[in-house]
Design a protein around this motif. Sequence first.
Motif, PDB file in Angstrom:
ATOM      1  N   SER A   1      -8.612  14.222  -4.959  1.00 14.75           N
ATOM      2  CA  SER A   1      -7.675  14.080  -3.847  1.00 14.75           C
ATOM      3  C   SER A   1      -8.167  14.781  -2.583  1.00 14.75           C
TER       4      SER A   1
ATOM      5  N   GLY B   1       0.838   8.765  -6.056  1.00  9.68           N
ATOM      6  CA  GLY B   1       0.748  10.141  -5.576  1.00  9.68           C
ATOM      7  C   GLY B   1       1.767  11.056  -6.223  1.00  9.68           C
TER       8      GLY B   1
ATOM      9  N   SER C   1      -4.409   7.434   1.330  1.00  9.37           N
ATOM     10  CA  SER C   1      -3.018   7.845   1.578  1.00  9.37           C
ATOM     11  C   SER C   1      -2.315   8.451   0.372  1.00  9.37           C
ATOM     12  N   TYR C   2      -2.757   8.147  -0.851  1.00  8.62           N
ATOM     13  CA  TYR C   2      -2.031   8.663  -2.012  1.00  8.62           C
ATOM     14  C   TYR C   2      -2.148  10.184  -2.113  1.00  8.62           C
TER      15      TYR C   2
ATOM     16  N   SER D   1       1.042   3.979  -3.003  1.00  8.34           N
ATOM     17  CA  SER D   1       0.641   5.347  -2.660  1.00  8.34           C
ATOM     18  C   SER D   1       1.698   6.350  -3.095  1.00  8.34           C
TER      19      SER D   1
ATOM     20  N   ALA E   1       0.820  -1.211   0.000  1.00 13.46           N
ATOM     21  CA  ALA E   1       0.000   0.000   0.000  1.00 13.46           C
ATOM     22  C   ALA E   1       0.854   1.261   0.000  1.00 13.46           C
ATOM     23  N   THR E   2       1.954   1.252   0.764  1.00 15.37           N
ATOM     24  CA  THR E   2       2.835   2.421   0.826  1.00 15.37           C
ATOM     25  C   THR E   2       3.531   2.661  -0.501  1.00 15.37           C
TER      26      THR E   2
ATOM     27  N   TYR F   1       0.681  12.474  -0.752  1.00 16.57           N
ATOM     28  CA  TYR F   1       1.859  12.563  -1.616  1.00 16.57           C
ATOM     29  C   TYR F   1       1.565  13.395  -2.860  1.00 16.57           C
TER      30      TYR F   1
ATOM     31  N   LEU G   1      -4.747   2.683   0.091  1.00 17.61           N
ATOM     32  CA  LEU G   1      -4.308   3.512  -1.032  1.00 17.61           C
ATOM     33  C   LEU G   1      -5.245   4.687  -1.247  1.00 17.61           C
TER      34      LEU G   1
END
Length: 252
Positions: free
Chosen positions: A64, A41, A130-131, A37, A33-34, A134, A127
């Motif tokens: 977003s 992002g 969190s995206y 993202s 997921a990180t 970024y 995701l």
Amino acid sequence: MFHWDWGESPLGESVNQQISFRIWVSAELLLLATVLSVIIGVAIGVYTASNQYKMGDRIWQGISIVTMNLHIVVASIITVAFGLWVNRITGSRIFYVTGASKYGVHGFFPTLLDFLQHVALPTFSLLLVSYAGYHMMQRSLLLDNLNADYVRTARAKGLPRRKAIRKHALRTSIIPVATSVAFSIPGIFTGAIMTEKIFAWQGMGDYFITALSHNDVYGTVAVAAFGAFTTAVAAILADITVVILDPRVRVS
């Protein structure tokens, strides 16, 4: 602490064994997921900054803003509903809503398919929320550098706009983003509490809540200590990342 032996829970279970197992359960979920993202992002941030105030920029800004303010519980419920809907209309089990794996699966490709079926929904929910951070960070930083003297000099020397952005503006503006990514490492190994509870992943986040609810002092302290350790590692990695990306730091 010096022996890294965290004792036993009130039920007689070894805290070390619980943590050594659950760390990798959380990592399986949060690492993917990180990474997604950050990639998505940053890519959207570069695209929107390069097309400031155009239709694509406005559309992604709106999306977003909504997802950034979306709570992980709401995102997870929406994702679960979507997964159940797909399973219903296809008449087969495409997505698994709970658990990290199915018992009795053997072989590389069956195991990989089973993992993807279990990880898809929780990864998408993480995701989704969190995206955007970024995206917004990369867009703002890149816009600050697009009109910098060194970028305008590169353009004046005949460098195409895309190359000037990629080779000059992006390299400078991505440094704070890379630092932020480095400090997200503790979250990868210490788990996502809400997501793990909703999707029944027995990771560090789930263990932390369970330890608190059962007055498991040793388990709670062990999770906190491991979080502090990974934060210290992340701080070192953040400094190394800045040195690699910023030539000015290497010179100094």
